[in-house]
Write a protein that holds these residues in place. Structure first.
Motif, mmCIF file in Angstrom:
data_model
loop_
_atom_site.group_PDB
_atom_site.id
_atom_site.type_symbol
_atom_site.label_atom_id
_atom_site.label_comp_id
_atom_site.label_asym_id
_atom_site.label_seq_id
_atom_site.Cartn_x
_atom_site.Cartn_y
_atom_site.Cartn_z
ATOM 1 N N LEU A 94 71.418 -32.100 -84.695
ATOM 2 C CA LEU A 94 71.626 -33.447 -85.213
ATOM 3 C C LEU A 94 72.676 -34.181 -84.388
ATOM 4 C CD1 LEU A 94 71.806 -32.525 -88.998
ATOM 5 C CD2 LEU A 94 69.870 -33.608 -87.843
ATOM 6 N N SER A 95 72.761 -35.470 -84.594
ATOM 7 C CA SER A 95 73.805 -36.257 -83.944
ATOM 8 C C SER A 95 75.073 -36.224 -84.789
ATOM 9 C CB SER A 95 73.351 -37.704 -83.775
ATOM 10 O OG SER A 95 73.227 -38.321 -85.052
ATOM 11 N N ARG A 96 76.171 -36.578 -84.172
ATOM 12 C CA ARG A 96 77.436 -36.682 -84.897
ATOM 13 C C ARG A 96 77.300 -37.681 -86.049
ATOM 14 N NH1 ARG A 96 82.987 -36.174 -83.022
ATOM 15 N NH2 ARG A 96 84.390 -37.461 -84.268
ATOM 16 N N ARG A 97 76.617 -38.781 -85.777
ATOM 17 C CA ARG A 97 76.426 -39.810 -86.800
ATOM 18 C C ARG A 97 75.629 -39.264 -87.980
ATOM 19 N NH1 ARG A 97 73.683 -45.786 -85.810
ATOM 20 N NH2 ARG A 97 73.817 -46.519 -87.978
ATOM 21 N N ALA A 98 74.601 -38.472 -87.674
ATOM 22 C CA ALA A 98 73.787 -37.893 -88.753
ATOM 23 C C ALA A 98 74.632 -36.950 -89.607
ATOM 24 C CB ALA A 98 72.594 -37.143 -88.168
ATOM 25 N N LEU A 99 75.504 -36.181 -88.964
ATOM 26 C CA LEU A 99 76.384 -35.278 -89.716
ATOM 27 C C LEU A 99 77.277 -36.072 -90.661
ATOM 28 C CD1 LEU A 99 78.261 -32.157 -88.459
ATOM 29 C CD2 LEU A 99 79.482 -33.888 -89.770
ATOM 30 N N TYR A 100 77.826 -37.175 -90.150
ATOM 31 C CA TYR A 100 78.710 -37.986 -90.996
ATOM 32 C C TYR A 100 77.942 -38.704 -92.105
ATOM 33 C CZ TYR A 100 82.811 -37.217 -88.087
ATOM 34 O OH TYR A 100 83.875 -36.652 -87.443
ATOM 35 N N GLY A 101 76.629 -38.684 -92.023
ATOM 36 C CA GLY A 101 75.853 -39.226 -93.125
ATOM 37 C C GLY A 101 75.862 -38.299 -94.329
ATOM 38 N N HIS A 102 76.242 -37.040 -94.090
ATOM 39 C CA HIS A 102 76.300 -36.044 -95.163
ATOM 40 C C HIS A 102 77.734 -35.705 -95.575
ATOM 41 C CE1 HIS A 102 71.997 -34.964 -95.102
ATOM 42 N NE2 HIS A 102 72.070 -35.220 -93.812
ATOM 43 N N PHE A 103 78.650 -35.783 -94.637
ATOM 44 C CA PHE A 103 80.051 -35.435 -94.908
ATOM 45 C C PHE A 103 80.971 -36.516 -94.349
ATOM 46 C CE2 PHE A 103 77.614 -31.506 -94.579
ATOM 47 C CZ PHE A 103 77.958 -30.875 -95.772
ATOM 48 N N ASP A 104 81.941 -36.933 -95.150
ATOM 49 C CA ASP A 104 82.829 -38.027 -94.744
ATOM 50 C C ASP A 104 83.635 -37.692 -93.494
ATOM 51 O OD1 ASP A 104 81.963 -39.546 -96.847
ATOM 52 O OD2 ASP A 104 83.617 -38.977 -98.176
ATOM 53 N N ASP A 105 84.061 -36.430 -93.395
ATOM 54 C CA ASP A 105 84.848 -36.010 -92.231
ATOM 55 C C ASP A 105 84.771 -34.491 -92.111
ATOM 56 O OD1 ASP A 105 86.576 -35.002 -94.224
ATOM 57 O OD2 ASP A 105 87.845 -36.780 -94.150
ATOM 58 N N ARG A 106 85.443 -33.940 -91.101
ATOM 59 C CA ARG A 106 85.380 -32.501 -90.861
ATOM 60 C C ARG A 106 85.968 -31.718 -92.033
ATOM 61 N NH1 ARG A 106 87.995 -28.125 -89.053
ATOM 62 N NH2 ARG A 106 86.880 -26.702 -87.640
ATOM 63 N N ASP A 107 87.050 -32.213 -92.618
ATOM 64 C CA ASP A 107 87.663 -31.509 -93.744
ATOM 65 C C ASP A 107 86.689 -31.393 -94.908
ATOM 66 O OD1 ASP A 107 90.051 -30.877 -92.605
ATOM 67 O OD2 ASP A 107 91.180 -32.527 -93.484
ATOM 68 N N ALA A 108 85.930 -32.447 -95.149
ATOM 69 C CA ALA A 108 84.951 -32.406 -96.243
ATOM 70 C C ALA A 108 83.894 -31.334 -95.961
ATOM 71 C CB ALA A 108 84.281 -33.765 -96.404
ATOM 72 N N LEU A 109 83.495 -31.222 -94.709
ATOM 73 C CA LEU A 109 82.519 -30.195 -94.332
ATOM 74 C C LEU A 109 83.103 -28.804 -94.513
ATOM 75 C CD1 LEU A 109 79.939 -29.107 -93.078
ATOM 76 C CD2 LEU A 109 80.843 -29.727 -90.825
#
Length: 208
Positions: A47-62
């Motif tokens: 996935l793209s970085r943008r797609a990842l941020y569509g699921h998680f607000d930031d790295r800490d949330a992930l």
């Protein structure tokens, strides 16, 4: 204003799959490197970085979600352990946790990242309480060693299991046996006593 139907409220299948792929990739990469980047995780998930941020607000949330998923698996296992014999209970717990080697590895890795140390400890509290209860019962009935105070013994058992699981091939049946035997050894059983326990309870190394 209309109320969304159940079908509208359900996430699309591809969105669910993308989220699952992100979590799986994060688990795999963070297990090797607690500081694995969002870009690396996104690439691993296809996935793209943008797609990842569509699921998680930031790295800490992930990372928090990775911790929560792993902890829930551990806690569910701990709740299933109800063997009256503390030796069997410890062996079964170690054997079942072997199936969750990837999550054990990521928990160990995240524990090296000071940002999430307390969060990881809090998430795993139910498992630690179960181990402590098993140890207390075993020391009271004489089936487990009593030369080490219960809290220390419980921590030694936890660290032994984690060390073996994170350093060996999770697909190896022999390694799984070694992990369970290592836990029993720290708990005070000799190798002959462990062998006798497995002979009486062969399912301990055959858990589905």
């Amino acid at each position: 204003m209309s109320t969304p139907t159940p079908a509208e409220r359900r996430p699309r299948r591809d969105a669910r799959e993308n989220r699952a792929d992100i979590l799986a990739s994060a688990t795999e990469l963070i297990a090797r490197d607690p500081h694995a980047s969002v870009d690396a995780i996104a690439r691993s998930a296809g996935l793209s970085r943008r797609a990842l941020y569509g699921h998680f607000d930031d790295r800490d949330a992930l990372v928090r979600e990775v911790i929560a998923v792993g902890a829930q698996r551990f806690n569910d296992i701990a709740l299933r352990i109800d063997d009256p014999d503390p030796r069997v209970a410890l062996a079964r717990l170690a054997s079942l946790l072997w199936r969750e080697a990837a999550h054990v590895q990521v928990a160990a890795s995240i524990a090296l990242d000071e940002v999430h140390v307390q969060e990881t400890a809090d998430a795993l509290a139910p498992v630690r309480r179960r181990v402590a209860a098993i140890v207390a019962t075993g020391q009271a009935d004489g089936s487990l060693r009593t030369d080490v105070v219960a809290p220390t013994l419980a921590r030694l058992i936890e660290e032994t299991a984690r060390a073996v699981i994170t350093r060996m091939d999770a697909t190896s049946t022999e390694a799984r046996s070694l992990a369970v035997r290592a836990v029993l050894s720290i708990a005070g059983l000799s190798w002959t006593e462990s062998a006798a326990l497995f002979a009486t309870h062969p399912s301990l190394l055959e858990e589905a």
